[in-house]
Design an enzyme around this catalytic site. Sequence first.
Site, PDB file in Angstrom:
ATOM      1  N   ASP A 185     -39.407  -1.529  45.368  1.00  0.00           N
ATOM      2  CA  ASP A 185     -40.029  -2.039  46.576  1.00  0.00           C
ATOM      3  C   ASP A 185     -41.311  -2.775  46.617  1.00  0.00           C
ATOM      4  OD1 ASP A 185     -41.393   0.444  45.622  1.00  0.00           O
ATOM      5  OD2 ASP A 185     -40.724   1.584  47.421  1.00  0.00           O
TER       6      ASP A 185
ATOM      7  N   ASP B 284     -39.790   8.287  34.905  1.00  0.00           N
ATOM      8  CA  ASP B 284     -38.568   8.021  35.076  1.00  0.00           C
ATOM      9  C   ASP B 284     -38.644   6.888  33.730  1.00  0.00           C
ATOM     10  OD1 ASP B 284     -38.066   8.877  37.354  1.00  0.00           O
ATOM     11  OD2 ASP B 284     -38.786   7.411  38.803  1.00  0.00           O
TER      12      ASP B 284
ATOM     13  N   ASP C  99     -43.456  12.759  38.290  1.00  0.00           N
ATOM     14  CA  ASP C  99     -42.276  12.862  37.334  1.00  0.00           C
ATOM     15  C   ASP C  99     -42.345  11.414  36.543  1.00  0.00           C
ATOM     16  OD1 ASP C  99     -40.400  13.217  40.555  1.00  0.00           O
ATOM     17  OD2 ASP C  99     -41.417  11.262  39.337  1.00  0.00           O
TER      18      ASP C  99
HETATM   19  P1  ATP Z   1     -43.695   9.258  44.563  1.00  0.00           P
HETATM   20  O1  ATP Z   1     -42.981   9.959  43.638  1.00  0.00           O
HETATM   21  O2  ATP Z   1     -45.340   9.632  44.409  1.00  0.00           O
HETATM   22  O3  ATP Z   1     -43.268   9.533  45.938  1.00  0.00           O
HETATM   23  P2  ATP Z   1     -42.589   6.879  43.242  1.00  0.00           P
HETATM   24  O4  ATP Z   1     -43.019   5.509  43.385  1.00  0.00           O
HETATM   25  O5  ATP Z   1     -42.644   7.599  41.998  1.00  0.00           O
HETATM   26  O6  ATP Z   1     -43.741   7.704  44.262  1.00  0.00           O
HETATM   27  P3  ATP Z   1     -39.868   7.617  43.837  1.00  0.00           P
HETATM   28  O7  ATP Z   1     -39.199   7.978  45.178  1.00  0.00           O
HETATM   29  O8  ATP Z   1     -40.040   8.913  42.950  1.00  0.00           O
HETATM   30  O9  ATP Z   1     -41.411   6.977  44.223  1.00  0.00           O
HETATM   31  O10 ATP Z   1     -39.060   6.383  43.073  1.00  0.00           O
HETATM   32  C1  ATP Z   1     -39.513   5.817  41.733  1.00  0.00           C
HETATM   33  C2  ATP Z   1     -39.515   4.329  41.652  1.00  0.00           C
HETATM   34  O11 ATP Z   1     -38.117   3.922  42.240  1.00  0.00           O
HETATM   35  C3  ATP Z   1     -40.396   3.679  42.664  1.00  0.00           C
HETATM   36  O12 ATP Z   1     -41.902   3.659  41.910  1.00  0.00           O
HETATM   37  C4  ATP Z   1     -39.823   2.315  42.958  1.00  0.00           C
HETATM   38  O13 ATP Z   1     -40.110   1.329  41.698  1.00  0.00           O
HETATM   39  C5  ATP Z   1     -38.544   2.580  43.080  1.00  0.00           C
HETATM   40  N1  ATP Z   1     -38.162   2.995  44.425  1.00  0.00           N
HETATM   41  C6  ATP Z   1     -37.893   4.181  44.825  1.00  0.00           C
HETATM   42  N2  ATP Z   1     -37.528   4.199  46.169  1.00  0.00           N
HETATM   43  C7  ATP Z   1     -37.590   2.890  46.675  1.00  0.00           C
HETATM   44  C8  ATP Z   1     -36.797   2.080  47.546  1.00  0.00           C
HETATM   45  N3  ATP Z   1     -36.650   2.675  48.772  1.00  0.00           N
HETATM   46  N4  ATP Z   1     -36.556   0.947  47.513  1.00  0.00           N
HETATM   47  C9  ATP Z   1     -37.031   0.376  46.233  1.00  0.00           C
HETATM   48  N5  ATP Z   1     -37.488   0.779  45.225  1.00  0.00           N
HETATM   49  C10 ATP Z   1     -37.478   2.071  45.260  1.00  0.00           C
HETATM   50 MG    MG Z   2     -41.731   9.599  41.953  1.00  0.00          MG
END
Ligand code: ATP
Ligand code: MG
Length: 412
Positions: free
Chosen positions: A115, A43, A41
Amino acid sequence: MTHPAREFATEVVERLRREGFQSLFAGGCVRDLLLGREPQDFDVATNATPEQVRDLFGRRRTLAVGASFGVMIVLGPDHVQVEVATFRKEGPYHDGRRPASVAFCEPEQDALRRDFTINGMFYDPLESRVLDYVHGETDLAAGVIRAIGEPRERFREDKLRLLRAVRFAATLEFELEPRTAEAVREMAGELLVVSAERIAQELRKMLSHPHRRRAMRMLDECGLLAVVFPELPDDPASRERAGERLHLLPPKSGFELGLAALLSELPVTAIVRPICRRLKLSNHETNRIVWLVEESSTLDEAATWSMARLKRLFAHPDSRQLLQLARAQRLAQGRDLHAILHCEEFLARTPPEELDPPPLLTGNDLIGLGLSPGPAFKDVLEQVRDAQLNGEIDSADAAILLARQLGGGESG
Ligand code: ATP
Ligand code: MG
């Protein structure tokens, strides 16, 4: 090449930019684009406030999912949606999972609250430019998961990051940067302040991933596996077998098969079911996992089974996964595959429609014969069904005749 989500996210960025706002792709989608992978997705991060985002795209095309955290969803065509979040820094964390407050800020501070460095980058899709305040590109190139800032502090704020660190390292085949790894090991025990649902969500992603063995091994190495699954025996040989089972599953196996493979040497009632309950898995997931673990040990005897027994088992929608599990189990134990191959040969020569054919005899037919519903009734139905599946009878008349012989006369 069309990519509706990416196209729409770019439109959203453009629209915000035309109104004079800053706007950029942010986080995981930037990481995935740089890795040449399809983001799940997109953002968008912006200095527009949630109200301004809402005014710009209209009430009907926005959802205020987390407006208090600065997050809006903008709805596009064909069910595409993009998360638009205002650049924000986070106030203090009190519960080990969420900040007590957020404040809107500049992109740089927004990067610093994320993170890991590889998740902390922005990308400008209009100028094809990466904005990297956290040296994420270096770590991406080197294959390193590194906490942004002081690892202990970042994990203290939000303990879910402990699991996320391992998930990204395992699924991307990256290494944990040494200080980040050390902090994970030190703080593993604190994971349990995170809700079961969120832990389960991470486990779903790890156990359904082709690198599930690597994920479990890394969890084990940093002490998280014992926190999530204290029931797993501590001996290296059984951990090794569990790893082999995970590795031997087909790469695309789902979460339930993955968890069943991890737990398959454990007793179902005393341990597997309670684990599913503790993780608050859905009933559907729990039932599948329990069925897989339970049935996999019965397959040993498959070479002695009747056609009816084989057909009944393989009419089950998860029976193919069961074979995968049983095969992995036996290979991991260094046992022969006779029973598995027997089942596969049976499946290869049996047309799918013969596994669960329409019954020759129903309960109504039995009532017509004068039998009344009860244990004996059910028994007759099952025996007639077995005879049908075994190919001993193939007509309704033969079925009725057999039912009479079996007990249709007694209570008639
Ligand atoms: P995926 O969607 O493959 O699980 P993602 O990195 O896109 O991985 P998401 O949970 O969709 O993870 O979160 C989007 C973004 O928000 C992350 O890339 C990170 O920058 C931030 N993020 C998400 N969860 C956290 C967290 N627990 N602490 C800090 N930053 C976070
Ligand atoms: Mg994601």
